[in-house]
Design a protein around this motif. Sequence first.
Motif, PDB file in Angstrom:
ATOM      1  N   ARG A 124       0.887  -1.216   0.212  1.00 13.22           N
ATOM      2  CA  ARG A 124       0.629  -0.454   0.053  1.00 13.22           C
ATOM      3  C   ARG A 124       0.600   1.478  -0.369  1.00 13.22           C
ATOM      4  NH1 ARG A 124      -4.116  -0.111   4.805  1.00 13.22           N
ATOM      5  NH2 ARG A 124      -2.839  -2.509   5.773  1.00 13.22           N
ATOM      6  N   ASP A 125       0.648   2.366  -1.031  1.00 16.86           N
ATOM      7  CA  ASP A 125       0.598   3.544  -0.871  1.00 16.86           C
ATOM      8  C   ASP A 125       1.039   4.278   0.271  1.00 16.86           C
ATOM      9  OD1 ASP A 125       1.894   6.014  -1.059  1.00 16.86           O
ATOM     10  OD2 ASP A 125       1.331   6.205  -3.146  1.00 16.86           O
ATOM     11  N   LYS A 126       1.998   4.504   1.666  1.00 15.28           N
ATOM     12  CA  LYS A 126       0.989   4.949   3.037  1.00 15.28           C
ATOM     13  C   LYS A 126       0.364   6.731   2.777  1.00 15.28           C
ATOM     14  CE  LYS A 126       2.974   1.879   5.377  1.00 15.28           C
ATOM     15  NZ  LYS A 126       1.784   1.015   6.099  1.00 15.28           N
ATOM     16  N   ASN A 127       0.632   7.334   0.878  1.00 19.26           N
ATOM     17  CA  ASN A 127       0.502   9.109   0.934  1.00 19.26           C
ATOM     18  C   ASN A 127      -1.243   8.883   0.721  1.00 19.26           C
ATOM     19  OD1 ASN A 127       2.528   9.964   1.915  1.00 19.26           O
ATOM     20  ND2 ASN A 127       3.592   8.954  -0.235  1.00 19.26           N
ATOM     21  N   PHE A 128      -1.729   7.921  -0.022  1.00 21.27           N
ATOM     22  CA  PHE A 128      -2.533   7.167  -0.663  1.00 21.27           C
ATOM     23  C   PHE A 128      -3.798   6.884   0.513  1.00 21.27           C
ATOM     24  CE2 PHE A 128      -5.992   5.099  -2.705  1.00 21.27           C
ATOM     25  CZ  PHE A 128      -6.074   6.341  -4.192  1.00 21.27           C
ATOM     26  N   HIS A 129      -4.730   7.642   1.074  1.00 25.76           N
ATOM     27  CA  HIS A 129      -5.770   7.090   2.016  1.00 25.76           C
ATOM     28  C   HIS A 129      -7.299   7.105   1.512  1.00 25.76           C
ATOM     29  CE1 HIS A 129      -7.761   6.425   5.992  1.00 25.76           C
ATOM     30  NE2 HIS A 129      -7.721   7.343   5.888  1.00 25.76           N
ATOM     31  N   LEU A 130      -7.510   5.866   1.445  1.00 27.09           N
ATOM     32  CA  LEU A 130      -9.097   5.826   1.388  1.00 27.09           C
ATOM     33  C   LEU A 130      -9.769   5.695   3.018  1.00 27.09           C
ATOM     34  CD1 LEU A 130      -9.368   3.639  -1.740  1.00 27.09           C
ATOM     35  CD2 LEU A 130      -9.669   5.801  -1.265  1.00 27.09           C
ATOM     36  N   GLU A 131     -11.057   5.974   3.126  1.00 24.56           N
ATOM     37  CA  GLU A 131     -11.446   6.269   4.770  1.00 24.56           C
ATOM     38  C   GLU A 131     -11.912   4.978   5.091  1.00 24.56           C
ATOM     39  OE1 GLU A 131     -16.384   7.670   6.294  1.00 24.56           O
ATOM     40  OE2 GLU A 131     -14.781   8.984   4.474  1.00 24.56           O
ATOM     41  N   ASN A 132     -12.246   3.595   4.245  1.00 23.86           N
ATOM     42  CA  ASN A 132     -12.740   2.493   4.944  1.00 23.86           C
ATOM     43  C   ASN A 132     -11.689   1.308   4.335  1.00 23.86           C
ATOM     44  OD1 ASN A 132     -14.939   3.002   6.665  1.00 23.86           O
ATOM     45  ND2 ASN A 132     -15.560   3.618   4.690  1.00 23.86           N
ATOM     46  N   ILE A 133     -10.332   1.878   4.232  1.00 26.86           N
ATOM     47  CA  ILE A 133      -9.251   0.982   3.745  1.00 26.86           C
ATOM     48  C   ILE A 133      -9.319  -0.511   4.081  1.00 26.86           C
ATOM     49  CG2 ILE A 133      -6.914   1.884   4.456  1.00 26.86           C
ATOM     50  CD1 ILE A 133      -7.403   1.099   0.744  1.00 26.86           C
ATOM     51  N   GLN A 134      -9.291  -0.794   5.321  1.00 26.13           N
ATOM     52  CA  GLN A 134      -9.265  -1.736   5.759  1.00 26.13           C
ATOM     53  C   GLN A 134     -10.676  -2.682   6.200  1.00 26.13           C
ATOM     54  OE1 GLN A 134      -6.308  -3.295   7.330  1.00 26.13           O
ATOM     55  NE2 GLN A 134      -7.674  -4.962   7.102  1.00 26.13           N
ATOM     56  N   LYS A 135     -11.743  -2.304   6.090  1.00 26.67           N
ATOM     57  CA  LYS A 135     -12.904  -2.841   5.593  1.00 26.67           C
ATOM     58  C   LYS A 135     -12.772  -3.603   4.038  1.00 26.67           C
ATOM     59  CE  LYS A 135     -15.620  -0.680   8.931  1.00 26.67           C
ATOM     60  NZ  LYS A 135     -16.825   0.525   9.851  1.00 26.67           N
ATOM     61  N   ILE A 136     -12.296  -2.631   3.290  1.00 26.38           N
ATOM     62  CA  ILE A 136     -12.264  -2.903   1.555  1.00 26.38           C
ATOM     63  C   ILE A 136     -11.564  -3.854   1.664  1.00 26.38           C
ATOM     64  CG2 ILE A 136     -11.676  -1.870  -0.247  1.00 26.38           C
ATOM     65  CD1 ILE A 136     -12.352   1.123   0.393  1.00 26.38           C
ATOM     66  N   ILE A 137     -10.375  -4.037   2.099  1.00 26.39           N
ATOM     67  CA  ILE A 137      -9.460  -5.287   1.359  1.00 26.39           C
ATOM     68  C   ILE A 137     -10.095  -6.473   2.475  1.00 26.39           C
ATOM     69  CG2 ILE A 137      -7.305  -5.992   3.227  1.00 26.39           C
ATOM     70  CD1 ILE A 137      -6.002  -2.918   2.400  1.00 26.39           C
ATOM     71  N   GLU A 138     -10.451  -6.285   3.784  1.00 29.94           N
ATOM     72  CA  GLU A 138     -11.480  -7.593   4.581  1.00 29.94           C
ATOM     73  C   GLU A 138     -12.424  -7.726   4.157  1.00 29.94           C
ATOM     74  OE1 GLU A 138     -12.494  -6.356   8.669  1.00 29.94           O
ATOM     75  OE2 GLU A 138     -10.550  -5.613   8.768  1.00 29.94           O
ATOM     76  N   THR A 139     -12.705  -7.491   3.070  1.00 25.97           N
ATOM     77  CA  THR A 139     -14.069  -7.809   1.984  1.00 25.97           C
ATOM     78  C   THR A 139     -13.925  -8.066   1.580  1.00 25.97           C
ATOM     79  OG1 THR A 139     -15.744  -5.785   3.293  1.00 25.97           O
ATOM     80  CG2 THR A 139     -16.398  -6.670   1.453  1.00 25.97           C
TER      81      THR A 139
END
Length: 56
Positions: A4-19
């Motif tokens: 993951r690019d640490k400079n690119f943030h999405l609000e629910n990135i962890q939930k997106i990955i888990e889903t």
Amino acid sequence: MVKRDKNFHLENIQKIIETRNRIAHGYDKISDDLIWSIVINHLPKLKEEIKSKLEE
């Protein structure tokens, strides 16, 4: 493995990955209702968030 690019943030990135992982690996037999709920309630917001980031 994708880094993951640490400079690119999405609000629910962890939930997106888990889903994504649950869908890809069939954990707990994902229900159609859950998928439809994600499509209706979350994808439009995610689309707008990504669109905004691409315009930056």
